[in-house]
Design an enzyme around this catalytic site. Structure first.
Site, PDB file in Angstrom:
ATOM      1  N   CYS A 176      -3.259  -0.192  -0.742  1.00  0.00           N
ATOM      2  CA  CYS A 176      -2.129  -1.122  -0.881  1.00  0.00           C
ATOM      3  C   CYS A 176      -2.564  -2.567  -0.728  1.00  0.00           C
ATOM      4  CB  CYS A 176      -1.031  -0.787   0.123  1.00  0.00           C
ATOM      5  SG  CYS A 176      -1.621  -0.335   1.743  1.00  0.00           S
ATOM      6  N   GLU A 236       6.964   0.353   3.410  1.00  0.00           N
ATOM      7  CA  GLU A 236       5.851  -0.479   2.931  1.00  0.00           C
ATOM      8  C   GLU A 236       5.632  -0.071   1.487  1.00  0.00           C
ATOM      9  OE1 GLU A 236       2.314  -0.809   1.495  1.00  0.00           O
ATOM     10  OE2 GLU A 236       1.600   0.218   3.299  1.00  0.00           O
TER      11      GLU A 236
END
Length: 526
Positions: free
Chosen positions: A302, A265
């Site tokens: 994020c 990720e």
């Protein structure tokens, strides 16, 4: 618990190497006292060999036994909450409230996976019973379920020292899947990582888990992580971090004689589309909400919104003025490290060096180390569409306003996007009907699409998707948050014509575990 500064190779501490490093308090710039030993390649390989030996035993543990192990880890973390929060605060500069909340999230997701294991239906059991009378050929007995891959390498994240680190979602899902793990601690918080690792090891002993079910290796250099990826006994990698780091690991794994999946990720700019009537109806709430979301965690989530797309109107100017006022009153805050702060500053300078980009507003700079200042910048849609660099994530508390002339430019921006973790659309019912084509475009660009909210905050639950198309992740089919994350570390396996006595309980004809199964193509409810 005492911090040793050593690597944990199963139940044993190890410090074979001569290279050492120290953590630093980003709030004060002070170097902390404990010396940490970087793992050698030999130590990494020793941990992986031990993980392979442990896997032979751990994969045979029942779902209930693995669930008890995950619950025991959560219990151990709860017992050392004060120690973890105190040391983690020194290593990261994060406030006590944030860290207690994150530790709660960490223990809750461990317990969530424990409940998944006790339910048992996650294995996706499928059975086609034999039919010896079928013509022209008899039908064999075929049964399928998910099984564990093997030892897994996990990289701790910089921005979530607990929830995406040593006992975070990758660890919880891999252990739940039946995999043994070797964790590479993030060098920004090595002491926190060791404390949490000791809690996992204590829980493993309490639950009679095999030595090697968990190991922790420390290090600043790339050699530690590369040694983990290159070892042929490692069968998958979990990573949360930068695009450069994740892509490098992905490429390295692809070079192996036996390539393995790297579930990386790698970040996202999380575009927010604010449609005309929504902007008109929410003149106060939208600029305030955006300002808060941009600055949450000093922009080091994020899912912070790094792009905001607006369709020009009279109300857009009012919105921009309110956002400008909110940002200009904000105080700078401590970022997680000197390197993260440096990269944020560099990213902003790169944007502002472009003739097409203008600075709208900037927060107040405090004279302290590693201070991240919130900024809002602006560009026209026409210029945005000409320059792919403008879409790139700037990891920190900023957003780029993209001004579209009309719906055509709004749709062009959406179509031109690369992969992101999230996209958000603010719209009234009328907006959403008129821009239904926008929603369909965004479905192909992200892993999670929000209506009338902000992307910061990722609920840990069964239905969450924290992933998205490349370059947000290396595999758009997977999620790193929620119980579906478990299938990253499993594979389907088929048993053909096995006697019932040799089958796992999940596939025995009488269904002793009372789980949901598909039998002869139909879902059977226990």
């Amino acid at each position: 618990m005492m911090i040793s500064g050593k690597n944990s190779i199963g139940n044993n501490f190890s410090a074979m190497g001569t290279d050492v490093f120290y953590a630093k308090n980003p709030s004060s710039g002070e170097q902390l006292k404990t010396k940490y030993h970087e793992a050698t390649v030999s130590e990494v390989n020793e941990a992986i060999v031990l993980a392979e030996k442990a896997f032979v035993q751990y994969r045979e543990k029942t779902g209930f036994e693995k669930a008890s192990f995950l619950d025991a880890i959560a219990d151990e973390l709860f017992q050392i909450e004060n120690d973890v929060v105190d040391l983690c605060g020194q290593e990261t500069g994060l406030p006590e409230g944030r860290l207690k909340g994150e530790l709660g999230r960490t223990t809750n997701q461990l317990r969530l996976f424990a409940s998944l294991l006790r339910d048992g239906s996650w294995v996706d059991a499928r059975i086609d019973f034999a039919n010896s009378d079928r013509k022209p050929l008899p039908k064999p007995d075929i049964r399928q379920m998910q099984i564990a891959l093997g030892p897994v390498g996990i990289f701790g994240a910089s921005n979530f020292p607990l929830a995406f680190s040593v006992a975070g979602g990758d660890t919880a899902s891999a252990l739940a899947a039946g995999c043994t793990i070797v964790v590479k601690a993030h060098p920004l918080h090595p002491g926190t990582s060791e404390l949490v690792g000791q809690a996992i090891l204590k829980a493993a002993k309490t639950c009679n888990m095999p030595n090697g079910v968990f190991s922790l290796v420390q290090g600043v250099s790339n050699d530690v992580g590369l040694a983990m990826v290159r070892n042929p006994l490692i069968k998958a990698i979990g990573f949360t971090g930068s695009y450069g780091g994740g892509k490098a690991l992905f490429d390295e794994a692809a070079k192996r004689e036996e390539p393995i999946p790297v579930y990386a990720e790698m970040g996202s700019s999380n575009p927010v589309f604010i449609l005309p009537k929504a902007l008109e109806d929410n003149q106060e709430a939208l600029p305030e909400g955006l300002s808060n979301s941009v600055q949450l965690g000093v922009g080091q989530f994020c899912t912070n919104p790094g792009l905001t797309i607006l369709q020009d109107s009279e109300k857009v100017r009012d919105f921009e003025q309110k956002l400008q006022n909110s940002i200009s009153l904000s105080q700078s805050a401590t970022m997680l490290s000197e390197s993260i702060h440096k990269n944020y500053t560099k990213g902003l300078e790169k944007l502002k060096s472009k003739d097409s980009v203008t600075l709208v507003s900037s927060g107040k700079q405090q004279e302290m180390p590693t201070q991240g200042v919130a900024e809002v910048l602006s560009v026209t849609a026409a210029n945005f569409l000409k320059d792919m660099e403008l879409e790139e994530e700037v990891f920190g508390p900023s957003t780029l306003l993209v001004h579209a002339k009309d719906k055509i430019e709004v749709l062009a921006i959406a179509k031109n996007l690369t992969g992101h973790l999230t996209a958000t659309v603010h719209g009234t019912e009328e907006d959403l009907r008129e821009y239904s084509d926008l929603l369909k475009i965004l479905e192909r660009k992200v892993g999670r699409l929000l209506i009338n909210g902000f992307p910061t905050g990722v609920e840990v639950c069964h239905s969450m998707v924290h992933g998205g198309p490349f370059p947000a992740t290396t595999d758009a089919r997977m999620t790193s948050v929620g119980t579906a994350a478990i299938t990253r570390f499993t594979r389907p396996f088929c048993f053909q014509n096995f006697p019932d006595s040799l089958l796992p309980d999940e596939l025995k004809t009488e269904n002793p575990l009372k789980i949901f199964r598909v039998e002869n193509g139909k879902t059977v409810v226990p």
